[in-house]
Design an enzyme around this catalytic site. Structure first.
Site, short mmCIF file in Angstrom:
data_model
loop_
_atom_site.label_atom_id
_atom_site.label_comp_id
_atom_site.label_asym_id
_atom_site.label_seq_id
_atom_site.Cartn_x
_atom_site.Cartn_y
_atom_site.Cartn_z
CE LYS A 1 -2.95 3.11 0.69
NZ LYS A 1 -4.81 2.78 0.40
CB CYS B 1 -3.39 8.01 0.74
SG CYS B 1 -5.42 8.23 0.61
N1 SAJ Z 1 -1.36 15.04 -8.96
C1 SAJ Z 1 -1.29 15.83 -9.62
N2 SAJ Z 1 -0.70 15.15 -10.76
C2 SAJ Z 1 -1.23 13.82 -10.71
C3 SAJ Z 1 -1.99 13.73 -10.63
C4 SAJ Z 1 -1.99 13.59 -8.84
O1 SAJ Z 1 -0.22 16.69 -8.88
O2 SAJ Z 1 -0.79 13.47 -12.60
C5 SAJ Z 1 -2.25 15.29 -7.56
C6 SAJ Z 1 -3.88 16.15 -7.19
O3 SAJ Z 1 -4.46 16.76 -7.87
C7 SAJ Z 1 -4.11 15.88 -5.25
C8 SAJ Z 1 -3.26 14.56 -5.46
O4 SAJ Z 1 -1.85 14.43 -6.40
O5 SAJ Z 1 -3.33 16.43 -5.35
C9 SAJ Z 1 -2.76 12.84 -5.64
O6 SAJ Z 1 -4.73 12.67 -6.02
P1 SAJ Z 1 -4.74 11.20 -6.50
O7 SAJ Z 1 -6.28 11.45 -7.22
O8 SAJ Z 1 -3.68 10.94 -7.16
O9 SAJ Z 1 -5.11 10.16 -5.57
P2 SAJ Z 1 -6.41 10.17 -4.40
O10 SAJ Z 1 -4.54 10.76 -3.28
O11 SAJ Z 1 -7.01 10.90 -3.91
O12 SAJ Z 1 -6.06 8.33 -3.85
C10 SAJ Z 1 -5.03 7.84 -3.74
C11 SAJ Z 1 -5.14 6.48 -4.57
N3 SAJ Z 1 -3.75 5.80 -4.55
C12 SAJ Z 1 -3.04 5.48 -6.66
O13 SAJ Z 1 -3.54 5.79 -6.82
C13 SAJ Z 1 -1.78 4.84 -6.12
C14 SAJ Z 1 -5.86 5.66 -4.25
O14 SAJ Z 1 -7.12 4.42 -4.93
C15 SAJ Z 1 -6.16 5.82 -2.27
O15 SAJ Z 1 -6.71 4.29 -1.81
C16 SAJ Z 1 -5.80 6.67 -1.65
O16 SAJ Z 1 -4.60 7.74 -2.22
C17 SAJ Z 1 -5.27 6.10 -0.77
O17 SAJ Z 1 -6.72 6.11 0.08
O18 SAJ Z 1 -4.45 5.85 -0.24
#
Ligand code: SAJ
Length: 413
Positions: A212, A266
């Protein structure tokens, strides 16, 4: 033994949907939470968190009499712990919520019960949980008992759902099932099979914990690469969005999207659990965190520089949420940047967030004005794009002819 009664401890973003989905399969679910408000809300068939369709599923489960919330634990065949695991000031993991959950359920545990830790946890946390339970209930035999065959089952099954798509991913995602023994994994798989359509893959607890953390660190490191590129490209007068689109045409390149920083609960947290466990070795993972955490400051400095050119600058901040098309403002770099700009008195700060109707209580009294997109674009000298909400996609370069555009998330560029 089929599961007839399951208890979910912690009714938040993960626990509540999990409880409701299991209840929707006809199993009696009792949800435990320390918040009376959460318990009362759920028992009325309502929800205290925002997640698409969750209200419907909870309402149906409560109406059918399959889901009930309570402040006090009671006997069940399985206990799923989904409580927060934040980090402390020094970036060390804080396991106190797991410990409290163990203390809460220990008195009602019975021989043959299954205890599952779903909370994202540092490596070794499931062993610690098992140890706490063993100390609290010396009359039961947990895995690893020095002198007795275990009669209790413990496993780590990390949640992996994406906020905004929780109900769908709860069912469709594969699950990693990390038992404290093979028998524990087997027992946990039996439970997950009730509602998971994806594969349930068995491993040990430590590997499941690390899996994870690895998933979210993978994402963090890759976002850091994109964020670092965006800073380098500014220095070299290259449009980073064009650059990434070109590089991504290579069949084995897939660069993620730069932004104003990494938010949420996360990705910005979990990599620190790896760093805390292996501080000397986790060099890239630590640096990625630092790169991503440094991005808001970088964006603020860009705005400050632009603002210096105006006598009374009006700055429009587009988006406050932590990612597009959600209303979640917690741990949001966009919100942090907007707040900081207001505190620094860089100019008049207009904020546009189509997913909320009023600023959160902690921003009342701040100088941030929540306005419509039209008002913001009309009045601003500087437009700072922070989140690519769908409502902003109507904007194009023609809206910014007479304005300074700082596009931190690549909406227009
Ligand atoms: N972000 C960027 N650039 C990108 C992708 C995301 O700057 O290319 C930023 C987003 O704007 C945001 C942050 O990253 O601020 C996180 O967003 P996200 O949509 O990537 O992820 P979370 O935090 O909403 O959810 C993640 C997920 N993990 C992965 O995709 C590996 C989810 O599956 C997990 O269950 C969750 O974390 C968790 O609970 O750990």
């Amino acid at each position: 033994m089929a599961f007839e009664k399951v208890s979910v401890v912690g009714l938040g973003y993960i626990g509540l949907p999990t409880a409701a989905v299991i209840a929707s399969r006809g199993i009696e679910v009792i949800g435990i939470d320390v918040s009376k408000q959460a318990v009362d809300t759920i028992n009325q068939g309502k929800v205290h968190i925002v997640e698409p369709d969750l209200d419907m599923v909870v309402q149906a489960a409560v109406t059918m009499g399959k889901l009930r919330a309570s402040l006090t634990p009671e006997a069940a065949q399985a206990f799923m712990i989904a409580v927060p695991t934040p980090f402390k000031e020094d970036k060390q993991p804080d396991l106190s919520y797991i410990e409290k959950a163990a203390e809460a359920i220990a008195p009602v545990l019975e021989k043959g019960n299954l205890v599952i830790l779903e909370s994202t946890s540092p490596v070794g946390a499931t062993e610690k949980l098992t140890g706490w339970l063993q100390t609290l209930r010396p009359d039961l035999y947990f895995p690893g008992h020095p002198s007795h065959e275990p009669d209790m089952y413990v496993a780590h099954c990390p949640e992996r759902v994406l906020p905004g798509r929780v109900l769908e991913e709860l069912v469709s995602n594969d699950r990693i099932i990390g038992g404290m023994s093979a028998a524990c994994s087997e027992k946990a798989i039996e439970l997950y099979k009730i509602f998971v359509r994806g594969n349930c893959i068995s491993t040990n607890a430590r590997t499941a914990e690390m899996a994870k953390l690895t998933e979210n660190s993978f994402r963090d490191v890759n976002i850091a690469f994109a964020n670092e590129l965006s800073v380098i490209c500014d220095e070299l007068s290259i449009n980073v969005w064009e650059l990434i689109a070109l590089a991504n045409r290579h069949p084995r390149v897939n660069i993620l999207t730069p932004g104003p920083g990494v938010g949420g609960h996360c990705i910005a947290v979990d990599p620190w659990f790896i760093v805390a466990s292996a501080p000397e070795s986790a060099r890239m993972i630590r640096t990625a965190r630092e790169v991503n955490d440094g991005k808001p400051e970088y964006v603020i400095n860009k705005v400050k520089q632009a603002a210096d050119e105006f006598k009374r600058p009006v700055i429009a901040c587009l988006g406050l949420a932590f990612k597009p098309d959600i209303d979640d403002l917690r741990e949001s770099p966009a919100l942090g940047i907007t707040q900081k700009l207001a505190e620094l008195g860089v100019g008049r700060i207009l904020a546009v967030e189509p997913n909320i109707h009023q600023l959160p209580a902690k921003l009342e009294g701040s100088k941030i004005e929540l306005v419509s997109l039209d008002t913001a674009i009309q009045q601003a000298n500087i437009v700072l794009v922070l989140v690519n909400h769908k409502q902003f996609k109507v904007l194009d370069k023609s809206h910014f002819n007479t304005k300074v555009l700082i596009d931190s998330s690549g909406l227009i560029s």
